[in-house]
Design a protein around this motif. Sequence first.
Motif, short mmCIF file in Angstrom:
data_model
loop_
_atom_site.label_atom_id
_atom_site.label_comp_id
_atom_site.label_asym_id
_atom_site.label_seq_id
_atom_site.Cartn_x
_atom_site.Cartn_y
_atom_site.Cartn_z
N PHE A 107 0.83 -1.20 0.00
CA PHE A 107 0.00 0.00 0.00
C PHE A 107 0.87 1.26 0.00
O PHE A 107 0.67 2.16 -0.80
CB PHE A 107 -0.92 -0.01 1.23
N LEU A 108 1.86 1.29 0.90
CA LEU A 108 2.71 2.48 1.01
C LEU A 108 3.62 2.66 -0.19
O LEU A 108 4.02 3.78 -0.50
CB LEU A 108 3.53 2.41 2.30
N LYS A 109 3.94 1.57 -0.84
CA LYS A 109 4.84 1.66 -1.98
C LYS A 109 4.14 2.14 -3.26
O LYS A 109 4.71 2.87 -4.05
CB LYS A 109 5.50 0.31 -2.22
N ILE A 110 2.88 1.73 -3.44
CA ILE A 110 2.20 2.05 -4.71
C ILE A 110 1.26 3.25 -4.64
O ILE A 110 1.00 3.88 -5.65
CB ILE A 110 1.44 0.83 -5.28
N ILE A 111 0.76 3.57 -3.46
CA ILE A 111 -0.16 4.70 -3.33
C ILE A 111 0.65 5.99 -3.27
O ILE A 111 1.61 6.09 -2.51
CB ILE A 111 -1.03 4.56 -2.06
N PRO A 112 0.27 7.00 -4.06
CA PRO A 112 1.00 8.27 -4.02
C PRO A 112 0.99 8.89 -2.61
O PRO A 112 0.02 8.76 -1.87
CB PRO A 112 0.23 9.16 -5.00
#
Length: 124
Positions: free
Chosen positions: A5-10
């Motif tokens: 989540f933290l890697k792909i969400i802006p």
Amino acid sequence: MLRLFLKIIPIPLQLISLRLLVARNINNNQQTKEILRHLEGKEISVRLTDIGRCYCLSVREGLLRINSKERNRPDVAIKGDTATFSGLFMGRLDPDSVFFNRTMKVDGDAAVLVLFKNLFESIR
């Protein structure tokens, strides 16, 4: 899951989600008001080493604020992986054990670190 989540969400969308959680669980919680008063003007940087993200937690006007930019010299700097931070915030890991096992690296004012630890423990 959180790591993905933290890697792909802006970052701007992450900050919206994190700010809503903070507002609901910390800033509008009567139990945290005293701790926030002691943390006024303090800043802690949280660096997630496995995904290369950094978040800044600061207390201004009695409210915990989250940003993606850190000052040059925060009061406390913490580095660790996403799984460790998630475990701490969800109450699955003991903060003292994590520190003494060197799963996280901590630098800065120990008194401020203890107050932030107490803040997050008070919402469980």
